[in-house]
Enzyme design. Structure first.
Site, mmCIF file in Angstrom:
data_model
loop_
_atom_site.group_PDB
_atom_site.id
_atom_site.type_symbol
_atom_site.label_atom_id
_atom_site.label_comp_id
_atom_site.label_asym_id
_atom_site.label_seq_id
_atom_site.Cartn_x
_atom_site.Cartn_y
_atom_site.Cartn_z
ATOM 1 N N GLU A 169 -4.295 -14.996 -5.320
ATOM 2 C CA GLU A 169 -5.049 -13.793 -5.683
ATOM 3 C C GLU A 169 -6.178 -14.120 -6.664
ATOM 4 O O GLU A 169 -7.260 -13.550 -6.582
ATOM 5 C CB GLU A 169 -4.123 -12.719 -6.254
ATOM 6 C CG GLU A 169 -3.119 -12.153 -5.249
ATOM 7 C CD GLU A 169 -3.769 -11.503 -4.029
ATOM 8 O OE1 GLU A 169 -4.994 -11.264 -4.042
ATOM 9 O OE2 GLU A 169 -3.058 -11.249 -3.053
ATOM 10 N N TYR B 197 -6.324 -4.777 -9.518
ATOM 11 C CA TYR B 197 -6.038 -5.262 -8.174
ATOM 12 C C TYR B 197 -4.977 -6.358 -8.186
ATOM 13 O O TYR B 197 -3.957 -6.279 -7.493
ATOM 14 C CB TYR B 197 -7.297 -5.773 -7.457
ATOM 15 C CG TYR B 197 -6.896 -6.576 -6.247
ATOM 16 C CD1 TYR B 197 -6.414 -5.927 -5.118
ATOM 17 C CD2 TYR B 197 -6.864 -7.973 -6.281
ATOM 18 C CE1 TYR B 197 -5.941 -6.647 -4.031
ATOM 19 C CE2 TYR B 197 -6.400 -8.696 -5.199
ATOM 20 C CZ TYR B 197 -5.941 -8.028 -4.080
ATOM 21 O OH TYR B 197 -5.458 -8.742 -3.024
ATOM 22 N N ASP C 128 -8.233 -2.856 -3.038
ATOM 23 C CA ASP C 128 -9.336 -3.816 -3.109
ATOM 24 C C ASP C 128 -10.526 -3.216 -2.354
ATOM 25 O O ASP C 128 -10.463 -2.085 -1.878
ATOM 26 C CB ASP C 128 -8.919 -5.165 -2.498
ATOM 27 C CG ASP C 128 -8.892 -5.109 -0.988
ATOM 28 O OD1 ASP C 128 -8.616 -4.019 -0.441
ATOM 29 O OD2 ASP C 128 -9.141 -6.133 -0.340
ATOM 30 N N CYS D 103 -12.808 -3.234 10.142
ATOM 31 C CA CYS D 103 -13.658 -2.233 9.481
ATOM 32 C C CYS D 103 -14.500 -2.943 8.407
ATOM 33 O O CYS D 103 -14.423 -2.643 7.221
ATOM 34 C CB CYS D 103 -12.782 -1.142 8.856
ATOM 35 S SG CYS D 103 -13.693 0.315 8.314
ATOM 36 N N CYS E 120 -10.526 -0.828 16.770
ATOM 37 C CA CYS E 120 -9.864 -0.204 15.617
ATOM 38 C C CYS E 120 -8.722 0.709 16.040
ATOM 39 O O CYS E 120 -8.910 1.605 16.864
ATOM 40 C CB CYS E 120 -10.881 0.598 14.801
ATOM 41 S SG CYS E 120 -10.135 1.362 13.335
ATOM 42 N N CYS F 142 -10.800 8.488 12.645
ATOM 43 C CA CYS F 142 -11.726 8.077 11.588
ATOM 44 C C CYS F 142 -12.772 9.172 11.340
ATOM 45 O O CYS F 142 -13.575 9.501 12.223
ATOM 46 C CB CYS F 142 -12.433 6.776 11.969
ATOM 47 S SG CYS F 142 -13.690 6.269 10.776
#
Length: 287
Positions: free
Chosen positions: A34, A117, A135, A189, A199, A205
């Site tokens: 991370e 995060y 994020d 996306c 998607c 959406c």
DNA sequence: CATGCGTGGGT
DNA sequence: TACCCAAGCAT
């Protein structure tokens, strides 16, 4: 209706095989990954991560090494202050947490270089706790699918609540939803050219259903030009120090930046940040 | 809340 | 070619 179920189902068959998703990957490995993924793309992180964990398999291993070794092993991942912070985090984990990466968000947040995060990513991905992880990928998916906005805009306090609102109740479902929505933002996306034909939530959406309206809101600030910047000079100086086994003289530093004013400013910044230390009349990575 | 902080690949 | 963008953080 939440976007979580369809996205999670899609992830089961479409998620990438990444090192930090391997069974048995340690919490320390998750923390290191991370740190490296903070603003550095996945493909550049993977080789450095594997080297790093081979060399320093536990926080105590890294804590016992000079911080300059961490900066050198960071190589060209960028933002080397992260390497220094990761070393400092390893020291803190060793001294305050008996060498175990903490489980709880407040303890994680107290570590250097760990923000909203990263703290939640470790608590969720390494330990399976139930928290919203937010994020830029998740903010972009929520901006589009939920709010009907083409771009997420600057990060805001509201983001955590937005993610919480679509997070499943069960701990295991919540964890999968965090991973899956992040993955959707990373590979489908995307910021530049979303692949709506692939998607799993295209039919729900809000942005697509509204006809892809242009973004009118506040934009995240654009980065300044890199060429000729202090950041570039800092990077050049750091690359020179990483490549040298011995201290680098001021004359040698001048070879990577002829403009004295900018060179002095960049070096002063690096010294203030602790990324460089002065020894006699020369410069080197910290101990 | 805005800004500074690396580096390299994509369009 | 000049941007744009990438699993953010600290100040």
């Amino acid at each position: 209706m939440s976007i979580a179920p369809a996205t999670s189902d899609w992830f089961e068959g479409n998620g990438r095989d990444l090192p930090w998703r391997r069974p048995g990957f340690t919490a320390w490995g998750t923390l290191v990954s991370e740190f490296m993924l903070q603003q550095t793309p996945v493909v550049r992180v993977i080789p450095r991560l594997e080297e790093w964990l081979d060399r320093w398999p536990t926080p105590a291993d890294l804590a016992a090494a000079p911080s300059g070794d961490a900066v050198r092993a960071w190589a060209s991942l960028g933002y080397p202050r992260r390497a220094l912070a990761l070393h400092a985090a390893a020291v803190a984990i060793t001294e305050r947490h008996v060498g175990v990466v903490p489980h709880d968000v407040p303890s994680l947040l107290a570590l250097p270089g760990v923000g909203d995060y990263t703290a939640r990513a470790v608590a969720v991905f390494a330990y399976g706790h139930r928290h919203p992880v937010v994020d830029v990928n998740i903010r972009r998916v929520i901006a589009r699918a939920v709010h009907g906005q083409g771009e997420p805009g600057p990060a805001a306090k509201r983001d955590l609540a937005d993610m919480e609102a679509i997070l499943p109740e069960s701990v295991t479902d919540a964890r999968r939803a965090n991973v899956a929505i992040m993955e959707l933002g990373a590979v489908v996306c995307t910021a530049r050219s979303p692949r709506c034909d692939a998607c799993p939530i295209a039919d729900q959406c809000a942005w697509r259903l509204a006809g892809y309206p242009a973004f009118e809101g506040k934009r995240a600030p654009v980065q300044k030009k890199f060429a000729g910047s202090d950041r570039q000079v800092r990077g050049l100086i750091m690359a020179e120090l990483r490549a040298s086994d011995v201290p680098v003289t001021a004359d040698e530093v001048a070879l990577v930046c002829a403009l004295e004013e900018q060179r002095v400013r960049a070096l002063a910044g690096l010294l203030a940040d602790g990324l460089v230390v002065a020894v006699d009349d020369a410069y080197q990575l910290p101990d």
